[in-house]
Each structure stands twice: as structure tokens, then as C-alpha cells.
Write an enzyme that holds these catalytic residues in place. Sequence first.
Site, PDB file in Angstrom:
ATOM      1  N   CYS A 115      -7.463  63.915  88.483  1.00 47.91           N
ATOM      2  CA  CYS A 115      -8.415  64.106  88.353  1.00 47.91           C
ATOM      3  C   CYS A 115      -8.601  62.921  87.160  1.00 47.91           C
ATOM      4  O   CYS A 115      -9.918  63.393  86.809  1.00 47.91           O
ATOM      5  CB  CYS A 115      -8.288  65.534  87.606  1.00 47.91           C
ATOM      6  SG  CYS A 115      -8.220  66.714  88.782  1.00 47.91           S
ATOM      7  N   HIS A 262     -14.937  65.466  83.349  1.00 49.94           N
ATOM      8  CA  HIS A 262     -14.436  65.486  84.392  1.00 49.94           C
ATOM      9  C   HIS A 262     -14.612  67.016  85.314  1.00 49.94           C
ATOM     10  O   HIS A 262     -14.936  68.105  84.634  1.00 49.94           O
ATOM     11  CB  HIS A 262     -12.417  65.277  85.069  1.00 49.94           C
ATOM     12  CG  HIS A 262     -12.031  65.914  86.126  1.00 49.94           C
ATOM     13  ND1 HIS A 262     -12.300  65.484  87.393  1.00 49.94           N
ATOM     14  CD2 HIS A 262     -11.141  66.925  86.389  1.00 49.94           C
ATOM     15  CE1 HIS A 262     -11.777  66.769  88.120  1.00 49.94           C
ATOM     16  NE2 HIS A 262     -10.646  67.204  87.253  1.00 49.94           N
ATOM     17  N   ASN A 292     -14.708  70.886  92.548  1.00 51.17           N
ATOM     18  CA  ASN A 292     -13.964  70.320  91.732  1.00 51.17           C
ATOM     19  C   ASN A 292     -13.340  69.031  93.013  1.00 51.17           C
ATOM     20  O   ASN A 292     -12.620  69.224  93.629  1.00 51.17           O
ATOM     21  CB  ASN A 292     -13.073  70.811  91.270  1.00 51.17           C
ATOM     22  CG  ASN A 292     -11.729  70.310  90.418  1.00 51.17           C
ATOM     23  OD1 ASN A 292     -12.042  68.723  90.917  1.00 51.17           O
ATOM     24  ND2 ASN A 292     -11.158  70.341  89.454  1.00 51.17           N
TER      25      ASN A 292
HETATM   26  O1  UT7 Z   1      -9.255  69.363  87.973  1.00 48.64           O
HETATM   27  C1  UT7 Z   1      -7.683  69.815  87.164  1.00 48.64           C
HETATM   28  C2  UT7 Z   1      -7.617  70.775  86.766  1.00 48.64           C
HETATM   29  N1  UT7 Z   1      -8.012  71.963  86.375  1.00 48.64           N
HETATM   30  C3  UT7 Z   1      -8.180  72.697  86.103  1.00 48.64           C
HETATM   31  O2  UT7 Z   1      -9.251  72.862  85.113  1.00 48.64           O
HETATM   32  C4  UT7 Z   1      -8.055  74.052  86.629  1.00 48.64           C
HETATM   33  C5  UT7 Z   1      -8.011  74.994  85.912  1.00 48.64           C
HETATM   34  N2  UT7 Z   1      -7.662  76.522  85.665  1.00 48.64           N
HETATM   35  C6  UT7 Z   1      -8.476  77.811  86.755  1.00 48.64           C
HETATM   36  O3  UT7 Z   1      -9.929  76.998  86.130  1.00 48.64           O
HETATM   37  C7  UT7 Z   1      -8.692  79.070  86.795  1.00 48.64           C
HETATM   38  O4  UT7 Z   1      -7.377  79.910  86.453  1.00 48.64           O
HETATM   39  C8  UT7 Z   1      -8.880  79.491  87.781  1.00 48.64           C
HETATM   40  C9  UT7 Z   1     -10.742  78.924  88.706  1.00 48.64           C
HETATM   41  C10 UT7 Z   1      -7.797  78.806  88.612  1.00 48.64           C
HETATM   42  C11 UT7 Z   1      -8.425  80.423  88.042  1.00 48.64           C
HETATM   43  O5  UT7 Z   1      -8.860  81.651  87.142  1.00 48.64           O
HETATM   44  P1  UT7 Z   1      -8.402  82.682  86.395  1.00 48.64           P
HETATM   45  O6  UT7 Z   1      -8.848  83.343  85.700  1.00 48.64           O
HETATM   46  O7  UT7 Z   1      -7.075  81.930  85.493  1.00 48.64           O
HETATM   47  O8  UT7 Z   1      -7.183  83.396  87.489  1.00 48.64           O
HETATM   48  P2  UT7 Z   1      -6.039  84.078  87.938  1.00 48.64           P
HETATM   49  O9  UT7 Z   1      -5.530  82.963  88.737  1.00 48.64           O
HETATM   50  O10 UT7 Z   1      -5.439  84.264  86.803  1.00 48.64           O
HETATM   51  O11 UT7 Z   1      -6.096  85.004  88.558  1.00 48.64           O
HETATM   52  C12 UT7 Z   1      -7.049  86.325  88.470  1.00 48.64           C
HETATM   53  C13 UT7 Z   1      -6.802  87.510  89.760  1.00 48.64           C
HETATM   54  C14 UT7 Z   1      -5.552  87.412  90.839  1.00 48.64           C
HETATM   55  O12 UT7 Z   1      -5.862  88.819  90.778  1.00 48.64           O
HETATM   56  P3  UT7 Z   1      -4.703  90.367  89.944  1.00 48.64           P
HETATM   57  O13 UT7 Z   1      -3.216  89.967  90.003  1.00 48.64           O
HETATM   58  O14 UT7 Z   1      -5.543  90.643  88.398  1.00 48.64           O
HETATM   59  O15 UT7 Z   1      -4.630  90.711  91.319  1.00 48.64           O
HETATM   60  C15 UT7 Z   1      -5.399  86.872  91.678  1.00 48.64           C
HETATM   61  O16 UT7 Z   1      -4.920  86.917  92.926  1.00 48.64           O
HETATM   62  O17 UT7 Z   1      -7.864  86.874  90.397  1.00 48.64           O
HETATM   63  C16 UT7 Z   1      -7.406  86.829  91.926  1.00 48.64           C
HETATM   64  N3  UT7 Z   1      -7.914  86.114  92.467  1.00 48.64           N
HETATM   65  C17 UT7 Z   1      -9.016  85.719  93.271  1.00 48.64           C
HETATM   66  N4  UT7 Z   1      -9.911  86.523  93.477  1.00 48.64           N
HETATM   67  C18 UT7 Z   1     -10.710  86.453  94.342  1.00 48.64           C
HETATM   68  C19 UT7 Z   1      -7.585  84.381  92.535  1.00 48.64           C
HETATM   69  N5  UT7 Z   1      -7.999  83.304  92.913  1.00 48.64           N
HETATM   70  C20 UT7 Z   1      -9.502  84.790  93.644  1.00 48.64           C
HETATM   71  C21 UT7 Z   1     -10.555  84.250  94.330  1.00 48.64           C
HETATM   72  N6  UT7 Z   1     -11.329  84.418  94.672  1.00 48.64           N
HETATM   73  N7  UT7 Z   1     -10.901  82.654  94.886  1.00 48.64           N
END
Ligand code: UT7
Length: 335
Positions: A115, A262, A292
Site C-alpha cells: 500500500c 491511500h 482498496n
Molecule cells: O490497505 C492496507 C491496510 N489495510 C487496512 O487498513 C485495513 C484495516 N482494517 C479494516 O479496515 C477493518 O478491520 C476491516 C474492514 C477489514 C474489518 O472490519 P472490523 O470491524 O475490524 O471487523 P472484524 O474483522 O472484527 O469482523 C467483525 C465481524 C466478524 O464476525 P463475528 O466474529 O463478530 O461474528 C467477522 O466474521 O464481521 C464478520 N465479517 C464479515 N461479515 C460480513 C468479516 N468480514 C465480513 C464481511 N461481511 N465481508
Amino acid sequence: MYTSKISGLGYYVPENVVTNDDLSKIMDTNDEWIQERTGIKQRRHIKKGDGNSTSVMGVKAAKIAIERADISKDDIELIIFATLSPDMYFPGGGVRVQDMMDMKTIPALDVRNQCSGFVYAISVADQFIKTGMYKNVLVIGSENHSGGLDMTTRGRGVSVIFGDGAGAAVLTRSKEEGRGILSTHLHSEGAHAKELSLEGPSTEHWVPEIIAEDPQENIPYYPYMNGQFVFKNAVVRFSEVINEGLQANNLTAADINMLIPHQANLRISQFVQRQFKLSDDQVYNNIQKYGNTTAASIPIALTEAWEEGKIKEGDLVVLAAFGSGFTWGSAIIKW
Ligand code: UT7
């Protein structure tokens, strides 16, 4: 003393639009979750048979940037190509661009900083220009994510975020002091290398070995992201490196005309915007349309902002990136 200025910009994204609803048909996800957590509404994916690849998209963006710089491809003296999704394991995309554009036997350098790839590449180009070695450098960021994502529910935490596309810039030598790229600031913290990574295929993980070991579960050839950990680090590092750039030039956030972050996550950009007390007009976001696109996200956003007339002569433009490595960086530009 030479400085470098951005003399041409271009971008290309594949025609194929993939909406959040499209993704919800192939994995357990939904539009509400994706928009709420990331701001993304749709992204572009290469379609099988449309002729695109990481290098091909890079060439399409580069041709526009070169034309807008009002030079010929034969005036380019160095290609710097940033990607995490090269057409081949080796060689990198730079030499493919050199060949496809029928350029002279100029050097082609590949940057592997994910990135932060475009900011790193700009910084390298700037050094070559400042020392007087080259006059025109072509910098490309291009990604074909869709070819390597786990498009099942297992991979949904990563795969809904990333999109395909390419952006390019021509950096040209200038003698105008106080204009162009004022400074660049680069960092890395390899202790967190595995928090956002794709481990195989590699010399540690050859595909035949993986398949023999555990064909179903052990899949280090899909990207892994510890989302929350990456998020927490991103907001801190974005702010630090923007401040570092401003301070190095005796500037403050009030001097920023346009911040191009980014496009990692709209929530990260909004957090940074609040920290620096910037208005909506001072921060450019297009993650809603493209997702992204890693090394391509800054040059695509920069090109769009410029095309829309949001960057004008004399403006202070700040580029900032954070991602896998971890690596992060900023560039302070007087347009
Ligand atoms: O470019 C490089 C740098 N990258 C970044 O900056 C990314 C940084 N991180 C993020 O943007 C966020 O952490 C994400 C958008 C990737 C994820 O959001 P989050 O609020 O951190 O969600 P999480 O990973 O903690 O997941 C929350 C819940 C989980 O379910 P449970 O365990 O609470 O039941 C996941 O399984 O959301 C679930 N989940 C989804 N649900 C529907 C994970 N992905 C999805 C999805 N659709 N695509």
C-alpha cells in the site's frame, strides 16, 4: 539544485464493476456490512479474457500520464513499478512495461512496498531526479487483486475490500525552488510483517508442498489480514508521517490544500481528516468506487482529483500511505 515535479498523471480501471450485492451472491456478506465498515460500494475486477493484467493496466495508465506530460515514451529514462500482484513471480512488472511500450533499454525497477508502494516509488524517483541522474521518470502503481483473492466466505474479511486498477505519474526535473516534491518520508516496522501478508507461493511455502501437506486448510497463498490490528496501527502511522512531512517543511495542517490518503478504508481516511481538522474538500476519497487498490490507490485518486480541478497550481498536496510490512510514508508536494 534540481527538484522534481509531477508533469503528467493517468489511471486505468477495468470496465467490470463488482457491487457489494454481486459479492453477497458468492459469499456470506452484505452491502450494509461492507459500507458501514469500509465505505466501499463497488470495485473493479479484471474479467477473464478482457486482456488486462497488472502490467497491461500499468501501461494503459502510463500512456495517459506520458501524453499529459507532453513528452514521448523515448524521453523516459527510468521506470519504477510498484505492485504486490505482479504478472509473474519474477521478473517484475517494470520490464514488462518497458517491452509492451517498446521503450529503449532504460532501467526498470520494481518496488515491493504494497500500500505504500507508490509513495516509496515517488521517493526513489525524486532522489534520482534531484541528483541529476535522470530527467523524466515514469512511476506506476498497479494491482490485479481479483486474480488472487479467496472469493468464498472464508476470505470475506479481506476479499470484499480490494479492487483492481492502475495509476501512473511522470516525474520531471525542474529548477523551480520551493515547487514540486518538497520532501518524502518513509518508514517500516517488519515486526508486524505477518499481520498483513501473503506467505506463499514463496521459498518458504512452495505450492506442491502445501498441497501435499494439507490441501483444504493450509492456504498461505491467499492474503491474510489482522484487520483490527492493521486499522489501529494505520491511524497512528498516517498521522505521524503526515505531521513529520509538515514539520520538515515548517508547515501546519492549515496549509494543506489536498490530502490524498491511500484508500485503505474510508473510516481510516475520516479519522485522519478529523485529526487534522480538514474539510471534506481537503481530503480526496474514491474508495467508494474502486475499493482498496493498494499501490494504485494514490495515483488513481491523485489523477481523479487533478482531473476534477481539485488540485491547482501552487496548492500544497500531501500523499500519505500505510500498509503491509508494515510500511508507511508521506510526500509533501507544492503543485
Ligand atoms: O490497505 C492496507 C491496510 N489495510 C487496512 O487498513 C485495513 C484495516 N482494517 C479494516 O479496515 C477493518 O478491520 C476491516 C474492514 C477489514 C474489518 O472490519 P472490523 O470491524 O475490524 O471487523 P472484524 O474483522 O472484527 O469482523 C467483525 C465481524 C466478524 O464476525 P463475528 O466474529 O463478530 O461474528 C467477522 O466474521 O464481521 C464478520 N465479517 C464479515 N461479515 C460480513 C468479516 N468480514 C465480513 C464481511 N461481511 N465481508
